[in-house]
Design an enzyme around this catalytic site. Structure first.
Site, PDB file in Angstrom:
ATOM      1  N   ASP A 233       0.911  -1.392   0.060  1.00 33.18           N
ATOM      2  CA  ASP A 233       0.330  -0.238   0.219  1.00 33.18           C
ATOM      3  C   ASP A 233       0.771   1.053  -0.274  1.00 33.18           C
ATOM      4  O   ASP A 233       1.946   1.861   0.486  1.00 33.18           O
ATOM      5  CB  ASP A 233      -1.154  -0.156   1.144  1.00 33.18           C
ATOM      6  CG  ASP A 233      -1.767   1.190   0.950  1.00 33.18           C
ATOM      7  OD1 ASP A 233      -3.176   0.937   0.487  1.00 33.18           O
ATOM      8  OD2 ASP A 233      -1.747   1.883   1.987  1.00 33.18           O
ATOM      9  N   LEU A 234       0.903   1.969  -1.229  1.00 38.99           N
ATOM     10  CA  LEU A 234       1.178   3.407  -1.159  1.00 38.99           C
ATOM     11  C   LEU A 234       1.576   4.229   0.146  1.00 38.99           C
ATOM     12  O   LEU A 234      -0.096   4.387   0.542  1.00 38.99           O
ATOM     13  CB  LEU A 234       1.059   4.350  -2.299  1.00 38.99           C
ATOM     14  CG  LEU A 234       1.439   3.455  -3.817  1.00 38.99           C
ATOM     15  CD1 LEU A 234       1.357   3.997  -4.643  1.00 38.99           C
ATOM     16  CD2 LEU A 234       3.318   3.297  -3.469  1.00 38.99           C
ATOM     17  N   ASP A 276      -4.456   2.024  -4.548  1.00 39.75           N
ATOM     18  CA  ASP A 276      -3.087   2.457  -4.221  1.00 39.75           C
ATOM     19  C   ASP A 276      -2.366   0.665  -4.041  1.00 39.75           C
ATOM     20  O   ASP A 276      -1.052   0.724  -3.010  1.00 39.75           O
ATOM     21  CB  ASP A 276      -3.027   3.206  -4.171  1.00 39.75           C
ATOM     22  CG  ASP A 276      -2.645   3.579  -2.327  1.00 39.75           C
ATOM     23  OD1 ASP A 276      -4.402   2.614  -2.220  1.00 39.75           O
ATOM     24  OD2 ASP A 276      -2.563   3.968  -1.672  1.00 39.75           O
TER      25      ASP A 276
END
Length: 368
Positions: A233-234, A276
């Site tokens: 996950d960004l 994301d």
């Protein structure tokens, strides 16, 4: 496709042999018996090759495919040459009914070749021309051999023109069928890509992720190795999206996808679940340390600045890791466990790598 039908090969070959035998009786010439024998041997070998292909199909290596195509082409060319030779021989005498039957074989052969092999235009065109050009020349020459019949010259010239015209039309049909087949296969390929790939990044979606997971988990079970499921996950993506807009966010996600593809091995898989969130399947590892090394490399590479629309954006990534089969063999539960580890990684700070624990596994089992 070339090897999908054996009956036309057998049917036309049987008719060819019968015509040769009929000509041998009618003209009392052993050369037709020899041609019949050659035809029988050719058909036997072609059917044997078809049978051999069905035993090894599907051939997956390009060199094997080319070899099988060459074998089919040689058989097709041989049949075309034999048909042309039969017509040349028959047209050296004056036997209109026998000539009519021999020439009709050319039409049957041409129709079959176009229908079956248009997907390989070179093979199709060569086969067609090998059979028709000598026949057209033989018909034209025969037209000027005086036999005393009324309109003899005119009739055979018309027949020569008819065979030539049908040959030309067949060549156009080959081009049309080839373009249609290519378009069909491209559309089928594109639909397959859309069904199993993320539209924005081109990465695998959940469907392809499940398929590859089954393949990798089975391989891990056979080889006694591990399969690591990395849930990514960004960090800071929402801020970039809100500040610069969705087009910039989309461009950032595409760059992230390209970097992930450059990091992993060919046998691994990168998938986008949405937003994301990304998943990396890392197969064939012996120890968790290998998974940690890959995850740390992912963090390092994805945390480098991104150049988007003349501006530089910075994000990082957090990673949660679950391993199979030690922590389960079901994809959804492994994803949930890796997601739980990812949640702890994001709570403890940015750009962290955390393996899921027994508590994560237990939480997933309770939720299930």
């Amino acid at each position: 496709m070339l090897y999908s039908m054996w009956l036309p090969i057998f049917g036309l070959g049987a008719v060819f042999i019968c015509v040769c035998l009929l000509a041998a009786v009618q003209l009392d010439s052993p050369i037709y018996l020899a041609l019949a024998a050659i035809g029988a041997l050719t058909i036997f070998l072609r059917l044997w090759i078809v049978r051999a292909y069905t035993r090894v199909a599907p051939a997956r290596q390009m060199k094997d495919l080319r070899r099988w195509e060459r074998l089919y082409a040689i058989g097709n060319y041989a049949s075309a040459v034999q048909l042309a030779l039969l017509n040349i021989l028959v047209l050296t005498v004056h036997e209109p009914m026998l000539q009519l039957i021999a020439v009709s074989l050319i039409f049957s052969f041409g129709a079959g070749v176009v229908a079956r092999t248009a997907i390989r235009p070179k093979l199709c065109v060569i086969s067609l021309l090998l059979a028709t050009i000598p026949t057209v020349v033989a018909l034209a020459l025969h037209a000027f051999n005086g036999h005393g019949d009324e309109l003899h010259t005119e009739m055979f010239l018309v027949e020569a023109m008819l065979v030539a015209m049908i040959t030309g039309l067949s060549l156009q049909t080959v081009a049309h069928l080839y373009r249609t087949a290519v378009g069909h296969h491209m559309a089928k390929h594109d639909l397959g890509q859309l069904a199993k790939h993320d539209a924005l990044t081109g990465l695998a979606n959940r469907l392809l992720l499940r398929e590859r997971f089954q393949t990798l988990i089975e391989s891990a079970g056979r080889n006694g190795r591990l399969l690591a499921v990395h849930f990514l996950d960004l960090d800071g993506f929402k801020a970039v999206n809100d500040s610069y807009g969705h087009p910039v966010g989309d461009s950032l996600l595409q760059q992230v996808a390209r970097r992930l593809e450059a990091i992993v091995r060919v046998e691994d898989l990168v998938a986008r679940l949405g937003g994301d969130e990304f998943v990396v399947l890392q197969g064939g590892i012996l120890h968790q340390d290998e998974a940690q090394m890959l995850a740390l490399r992912i963090v390092r590479e994805l945390s480098r600045p991104y150049e988007i629309s003349d501006s530089v954006s910075g994000v990082s990534v957090s990673v949660g890791i679950a391993t199979a089969p030690t922590q389960g063999v079901e994809l959804e539960r492994l994803l949930a466990a890796a997601d739980a580890a990812l949640y702890r990684a994001k709570k403890s700070g940015k750009a962290r790598v955390i393996f899921c624990t027994g508590e994560d596994i237990a939480t997933v089992h309770l939720a299930a």
